[in-house]
Enzyme design. Structure first.
Site, PDB file in Angstrom:
ATOM      1  N   SER A 140       3.629  -1.457  10.439  1.00  0.00           N
ATOM      2  CA  SER A 140       5.079  -1.452  10.691  1.00  0.00           C
ATOM      3  C   SER A 140       5.776  -2.769  10.367  1.00  0.00           C
ATOM      4  O   SER A 140       6.743  -3.140  11.034  1.00  0.00           O
ATOM      5  CB  SER A 140       5.385  -1.045  12.141  1.00  0.00           C
ATOM      6  OG  SER A 140       5.082   0.301  12.344  1.00  0.00           O
ATOM      7  N   GLY A 197       2.870   2.846  10.950  1.00  0.00           N
ATOM      8  CA  GLY A 197       3.848   3.917  10.799  1.00  0.00           C
ATOM      9  C   GLY A 197       4.606   4.276  12.064  1.00  0.00           C
ATOM     10  O   GLY A 197       5.296   5.296  12.119  1.00  0.00           O
ATOM     11  N   GLY A 239       3.022  -0.897   4.304  1.00  0.00           N
ATOM     12  CA  GLY A 239       2.997   0.513   3.911  1.00  0.00           C
ATOM     13  C   GLY A 239       4.412   1.009   3.648  1.00  0.00           C
ATOM     14  O   GLY A 239       5.003   0.749   2.598  1.00  0.00           O
ATOM     15  N   GLY A 240       4.980   1.700   4.632  1.00  0.00           N
ATOM     16  CA  GLY A 240       6.282   2.368   4.476  1.00  0.00           C
ATOM     17  C   GLY A 240       7.365   1.487   3.873  1.00  0.00           C
ATOM     18  O   GLY A 240       8.125   1.944   3.003  1.00  0.00           O
ATOM     19  N   ASN A 267       0.853  -1.188   0.000  1.00  0.00           N
ATOM     20  CA  ASN A 267       0.000   0.000   0.000  1.00  0.00           C
ATOM     21  C   ASN A 267       0.893   1.242   0.000  1.00  0.00           C
ATOM     22  O   ASN A 267       1.495   1.574   1.022  1.00  0.00           O
ATOM     23  CB  ASN A 267      -0.904  -0.027   1.247  1.00  0.00           C
ATOM     24  CG  ASN A 267      -1.766   1.216   1.360  1.00  0.00           C
ATOM     25  OD1 ASN A 267      -1.845   2.021   0.441  1.00  0.00           O
ATOM     26  ND2 ASN A 267      -2.407   1.372   2.513  1.00  0.00           N
ATOM     27  N   LYS A 289      -0.063   4.244  -0.272  1.00  0.00           N
ATOM     28  CA  LYS A 289      -0.785   5.411   0.264  1.00  0.00           C
ATOM     29  C   LYS A 289      -0.600   6.601  -0.686  1.00  0.00           C
ATOM     30  O   LYS A 289      -0.569   6.398  -1.897  1.00  0.00           O
ATOM     31  CB  LYS A 289      -0.321   5.700   1.691  1.00  0.00           C
ATOM     32  CG  LYS A 289      -0.360   4.439   2.570  1.00  0.00           C
ATOM     33  CD  LYS A 289      -0.149   4.691   4.021  1.00  0.00           C
ATOM     34  CE  LYS A 289      -0.240   3.380   4.788  1.00  0.00           C
ATOM     35  NZ  LYS A 289      -0.125   3.536   6.220  1.00  0.00           N
ATOM     36  N   HIS A 333      -9.590   1.280   5.329  1.00  0.00           N
ATOM     37  CA  HIS A 333      -8.285   1.567   5.940  1.00  0.00           C
ATOM     38  C   HIS A 333      -8.468   2.624   7.029  1.00  0.00           C
ATOM     39  O   HIS A 333      -9.272   3.547   6.885  1.00  0.00           O
ATOM     40  CB  HIS A 333      -7.305   2.051   4.862  1.00  0.00           C
ATOM     41  CG  HIS A 333      -5.898   2.059   5.385  1.00  0.00           C
ATOM     42  ND1 HIS A 333      -5.427   3.042   6.221  1.00  0.00           N
ATOM     43  CD2 HIS A 333      -4.886   1.173   5.227  1.00  0.00           C
ATOM     44  CE1 HIS A 333      -4.170   2.754   6.550  1.00  0.00           C
ATOM     45  NE2 HIS A 333      -3.819   1.632   5.959  1.00  0.00           N
ATOM     46  N   GLU A 374      -4.906  -4.555  11.187  1.00  0.00           N
ATOM     47  CA  GLU A 374      -3.908  -3.479  11.315  1.00  0.00           C
ATOM     48  C   GLU A 374      -4.184  -2.696  12.596  1.00  0.00           C
ATOM     49  O   GLU A 374      -5.049  -1.798  12.598  1.00  0.00           O
ATOM     50  CB  GLU A 374      -4.005  -2.505  10.136  1.00  0.00           C
ATOM     51  CG  GLU A 374      -3.662  -3.085   8.794  1.00  0.00           C
ATOM     52  CD  GLU A 374      -3.153  -2.008   7.826  1.00  0.00           C
ATOM     53  OE1 GLU A 374      -2.024  -2.153   7.366  1.00  0.00           O
ATOM     54  OE2 GLU A 374      -3.872  -1.035   7.550  1.00  0.00           O
TER      55      GLU A 374
HETATM   56  P1  13P Z   1       3.102   0.905   7.648  1.00  0.00           P
HETATM   57  O1  13P Z   1       3.644  -0.385   7.119  1.00  0.00           O
HETATM   58  O2  13P Z   1       3.803   2.118   7.111  1.00  0.00           O
HETATM   59  O3  13P Z   1       3.044   0.895   9.166  1.00  0.00           O
HETATM   60  O4  13P Z   1       1.613   1.031   7.129  1.00  0.00           O
HETATM   61  C1  13P Z   1       0.767  -0.030   7.326  1.00  0.00           C
HETATM   62  C2  13P Z   1      -0.474   0.251   6.600  1.00  0.00           C
HETATM   63  O5  13P Z   1      -1.266   1.092   6.983  1.00  0.00           O
HETATM   64  C3  13P Z   1      -0.715  -0.522   5.365  1.00  0.00           C
HETATM   65  O6  13P Z   1      -2.014  -0.365   4.926  1.00  0.00           O
END
Ligand code: 13P
Length: 242
Positions: free
Chosen positions: A202, A166, A223-224, A7, A9, A86, A160
């Site tokens: 994370s 994050g 995500g990140g 993702n 974002k 989300h 999540e």
């Molecule tokens: P991170 O991996 O950056 O914590 O984000 C997780 C997320 O929200 C994926 O949808």
């Protein structure tokens, strides 16, 4: 096989995407990896035959909803998956009240759904996680109860914890195991659904070994750590059944 969902974002620009695709060329299992870039960049992934998804869909099929994208338009474009619910959509766009409609429409349009659920830090500290997850699941499914067999084939849950997104923090192995088994059992006992459950929040190179040791986890929503292609490749290379 574990499912990997990336993702992005609201990150990256077109030249980053072009570079990303160069770096991952021939190094990705295209059947088990889904990319959720900004809608503007979906075409780049589509042109290289990756599985693609949108980060959200509208709760209506057409009409005067400025700024939204219809599930019909997205399906026509060629997405296979969509994220729904989300926590960032719930926070910034008051999404909670539209989730059940979005799920029903995604099903109607033959999209695979990754439904995100998770508790806040306060809820976690007050030991309300299961209560919150149960409420989120009941609310999400309420407009699709006449379509449960379709849900079995097309709905995936992403657990999540909001406080893990994050932040670099993740729940302990025991907590992840217990929570995901709670989600699976609740869905089985209440709705007769046998669904895959992903973990998100994370996921990174430091914790992937620990996460990978939890066999009940069916994949990851990243995500990140998915934004840099080299890091992403390193991460998925550590997933044992990828
Ligand atoms: P991170 O991996 O950056 O914590 O984000 C997780 C997320 O929200 C994926 O949808």
């Amino acid at each position: 096989m574990k499912l990997i969902c990336a993702n992005f974002k609201m990150n990256l620009l077109e030249e980053d995407i072009i570079n990303y695709l160069d770096v991952i060329e021939n190094k990705i299992d295209k059947n088990n990896t889904v990319f959720f870039p900004n809608n503007l960049y979906l075409k780049h992934f589509k042109d290289k035959n990756y599985l693609i998804g949108s980060q959200d869909i509208s709760f209506k099929e057409f009409g005067s909803i400025t700024g939204d994208t219809s599930p019909i338009q997205l399906k026509e474009f060629g997405i296979t998956y969509t994220l729904i619910g989300h926590s960032e959509r719930r926070l910034y766009f008051n999404d909670s009240k539209y989730i059940s409609k979005k799920i029903a429409l995604a099903l109607k349009n033959n999209l695979k759904i990754v439904l995100c659920i998770g508790e806040t830090l306060d809820e976690f500290n007050n030991q309300e996680t299961f209560k919150v997850l149960k409420q989120e699941l009941d609310e999400a499914l309420k407009d699709s109860l006449n379509n449960l067999s379709n849900l079995n084939d097309n709905l995936i849950i992403a657990y999540e914890p909001i406080w893990a997104i994050g932040t670099g923090k993740i729940p302990t192995k025991d907590i992840i195991e217990n929570t995901i088994s709670f989600i699976k059992n609740y869905l089985k006992d209440t709705y007769n659904l046998n669904l895959k459950v992903l973990y998100g929040g994370s996921v990174n190179l430091d914790n992937i070994y620990l996460l990978d040791s939890i066999s009940i986890v069916d994949g990851y929503l990243i995500g990140g750590a998915s934004l840099d292609p080299t890091t992403f490749l390193a991460l998925i290379s550590k997933v044992s059944t990828y």
